[in-house]
Write an enzyme that holds these catalytic residues in place. Structure first.
Site, PDB file in Angstrom:
ATOM      1  N   LYS A   1      35.577 -26.252-115.098  1.00  0.00           N
ATOM      2  CA  LYS A   1      35.768 -26.098-113.651  1.00  0.00           C
ATOM      3  C   LYS A   1      35.205 -24.806-113.085  1.00  0.00           C
ATOM      4  O   LYS A   1      35.249 -23.753-113.701  1.00  0.00           O
ATOM      5  CB  LYS A   1      37.264 -26.150-113.302  1.00  0.00           C
ATOM      6  CG  LYS A   1      37.872 -27.524-113.392  1.00  0.00           C
ATOM      7  CD  LYS A   1      37.289 -28.534-112.416  1.00  0.00           C
ATOM      8  CE  LYS A   1      37.811 -28.350-111.016  1.00  0.00           C
ATOM      9  NZ  LYS A   1      39.232 -28.655-110.892  1.00  0.00           N
TER      10      LYS A   1
ATOM     11  N   SER B   1      39.447 -22.710-113.993  1.00  0.00           N
ATOM     12  CA  SER B   1      40.737 -23.376-114.135  1.00  0.00           C
ATOM     13  C   SER B   1      41.398 -22.878-115.418  1.00  0.00           C
ATOM     14  O   SER B   1      40.723 -22.522-116.378  1.00  0.00           O
ATOM     15  CB  SER B   1      40.516 -24.888-114.214  1.00  0.00           C
ATOM     16  OG  SER B   1      41.560 -25.508-114.927  1.00  0.00           O
TER      17      SER B   1
ATOM     18  N   HIS C   1      30.044 -39.507 -89.392  1.00  0.00           N
ATOM     19  CA  HIS C   1      31.143 -40.204 -90.095  1.00  0.00           C
ATOM     20  C   HIS C   1      31.094 -39.938 -91.602  1.00  0.00           C
ATOM     21  O   HIS C   1      31.560 -40.748 -92.396  1.00  0.00           O
ATOM     22  CB  HIS C   1      31.120 -41.715 -89.851  1.00  0.00           C
ATOM     23  CG  HIS C   1      30.932 -42.097 -88.418  1.00  0.00           C
ATOM     24  ND1 HIS C   1      31.978 -42.341 -87.560  1.00  0.00           N
ATOM     25  CD2 HIS C   1      29.809 -42.235 -87.671  1.00  0.00           C
ATOM     26  CE1 HIS C   1      31.509 -42.635 -86.356  1.00  0.00           C
ATOM     27  NE2 HIS C   1      30.191 -42.568 -86.397  1.00  0.00           N
TER      28      HIS C   1
ATOM     29  N   GLU D   1      38.405 -22.699 -99.761  1.00  0.00           N
ATOM     30  CA  GLU D   1      39.671 -23.419 -99.571  1.00  0.00           C
ATOM     31  C   GLU D   1      40.712 -22.520 -98.917  1.00  0.00           C
ATOM     32  O   GLU D   1      41.489 -22.950 -98.055  1.00  0.00           O
ATOM     33  CB  GLU D   1      40.184 -23.941-100.918  1.00  0.00           C
ATOM     34  CG  GLU D   1      39.310 -25.040-101.482  1.00  0.00           C
ATOM     35  CD  GLU D   1      39.643 -25.326-102.940  1.00  0.00           C
ATOM     36  OE1 GLU D   1      40.727 -25.849-103.200  1.00  0.00           O
ATOM     37  OE2 GLU D   1      38.821 -25.000-103.808  1.00  0.00           O
TER      38      GLU D   1
END
Ligand code: ARG
Length: 467
Positions: free
Chosen positions: A285, A279, A157, A292
């Site tokens: 970043k 970024s 979980h 992704e």
């Protein structure tokens, strides 16, 4: 503009918009080598059976070889105006060798031709993809081997649950991928079993073809037994797309895991700069774009599988033009998986693991609570009671901002006289992990065993692939 094959029956040229709409050359040209291979074997069979002369056969084989050479050297380019790859090859051949070229299509249809070409193409692609999966499994085994002592929380979980090692978690993915390898092998075996060539348009032919000869020469076990099934079967595309989809699902799960692991919230791993992006506005970043994109592309591959399933579900026998849509879908699935595998493997290989951070996370989530309950159980307390008592201890620790191993022996014994000095050993995180020696568990010995087993499975696959 290339001439239509069926010109004799029609009084008008086909509208150019229909031509463009109908054409598949843009995406079926990647089967040109397979198309010519099938044509060569078909011509040899026609000559053996006395259906065409030896001289015509030689002219056809010579013509096909010259086309192959000219394509390789760039002297010949594929004509984008041809309707499809089969038409292009036949017309180019006829332009080069004359009447012999016009005899090649005797006892054959583009319907059995395309069914053959896709099989031959996907067989090669499947073997290539299997090699890429095997490369990834090898990198996973290597990384797992370096991390058999990197204790981290295992989650259920997405809540810290019990101690495992990073090596153990990684090996879970090796097993998924080895099952994928098996699915590719199975799909390819069925793809290779029956040859559709000689099915004709749908109803076979009156020529005395030797279908067993062509099947054998093209690497199949036998000719397919039913000509209508032969031309209209696309199960092999669906099966491969399903294997690809399952593999993408595994890559997507691994990607999701890596996205979490490299976030500041976890920081269990650091991706190499060469495999991340920055970024345009936030200077700090470092984004895991590769993972992704893999997660994103998984949906697109499921779309390809769905395209194939829906395309086929309503088709009456035998060939229907709808089936031309098979190639874009299955080739997209093949290319997408190939792209994902060739990117994720070096990304994983160059990924740095941060065992100290894993350990810190493991220390904070009461993931040794089960071991504490097991300790009491081994001292004679019924497990249910031990579970309940440990639950109270965890609640008290949360309230006082402590973890179990920070309680004094007096405090432990305040909960139960069964606690002794050895409790500290029993709930030590490394011991908790090492103690899980059950087959398939996270102890270093077990993970090393898994790695050896996985590498053996790869060896067996490699021997099978070469056989
Ligand atoms: N381009 C066609 C396809 O990919 C080849 C078969 C054409 N057959 C036909 N009857 N029009 O399906």
């Amino acid at each position: 503009m290339a001439e239509q094959l069926w010109k004799g029956r029609f009084s008008k040229a086909v509208d150019s918009r229909v031509n463009d709409f109908n054409s598949s050359i843009r995406f079926d040209q990647r089967m040109i080598a397979q198309d010519m291979k099938g044509s060569g074997v078909h011509a040899a069979m026609l000559a053996r059976q006395g259906i065409i002369s030896e001289a015509d056969c030689e002219a056809i084989l010579g013509g096909l070889a010259s086309i192959a050479d000219d394509l390789a050297s760039g002297a010949l380019e594929i004509d984008p105006a041809a309707e499809d790859v089969h038409t292009f090859v036949e017309q180019t051949l006829t332009a080069r060798i004359g009447d012999a070229g016009k005899r090649l299509h005797t006892g054959r249809s583009r319907n059995d031709q395309v069914a053959l070409d896709i099989r031959l193409t996907l067989r090669d692609e499947s073997v290539r993809l299997q090699g890429l999966i095997a490369d990834l499994v090898r990198v996973i085994c290597k990384k797992a081997g370096e991390n058999t002592a990197s204790v981290m929380p295992g989650y259920t979980h997405l809540q810290r649950a019990q101690p495992v090692t990073f090596g153990h978690a990684l090996m879970a993915y090796a097993w998924m991928l080895l099952r994928d390898l098996g699915r590719f092998v199975d799909a390819t075996r069925r793809m290779d079993s029956q040859c559709p060539l000689g099915s004709g348009a749908l109803a076979g032919t009156t020529y005395p073809l030797d279908r067993a000869f062509t099947a054998e020469k093209l690497g199949f076990d036998a000719p397919c037994p039913n000509s209508m099934d032969g031309v209209s079967d696309r199960d092999f595309c669906i099966e491969l797309a399903a294997a690809i989809s399952t593999c993408m699902m595994h890559l997507s799960r691994l990607s999701e895991e890596i996205i979490l692991w490299c976030s500041w919230e976890f920081k269990f791993v650091e991706l190499d700069d060469a495999f991340t992006t920055g970024s345009s506005i936030m200077p700090q970043k470092k984004n895991p774009d590769v993972t992704e994109l893999i997660r994103g592309k998984t949906g697109r591959v499921y779309g390809d599988l769905n395209t194939l399933l829906v395309m086929m579900k309503g088709l009456p026998l035998a060939y229907n033009k709808d089936m031309q849509e098979d190639k874009e879908a299955i080739f997209d699935a093949v290319d997408t998986l190939s792209l994902c595998l060739t990117t994720i493997t070096p990304m994983l290989d160059t990924m740095r693991t941060l065992p100290a951070n894993m350990r810190r996370a493991a220390a904070a989530g009461f993931i040794n609570a089960t071991d504490c309950a097991d300790y009491l159980t081994k001292k004679g307390m019924p497990f249910r009671d031990a579970y309940k008592l440990t639950g109270q201890m965890v609640a008290d620790c949360i309230a006082s901002g402590k973890v179990l191993e920070e309680l004094t022996l007096d405090q432990f014994q305040g909960y139960s006289p069964l606690f002794g000095q050895d409790v500290y050993q029993a709930i030590d995180l490394v011991n908790c992990c090492e103690g899980r020696t059950s087959y398939g568990g996270p102890s270093a010995a077990s993970v090393k065993g898994q790695i050896a087993q996985a590498l053996d499975a790869l060896d067996a696959w490699e021997k099978g692939a070469k056989a």
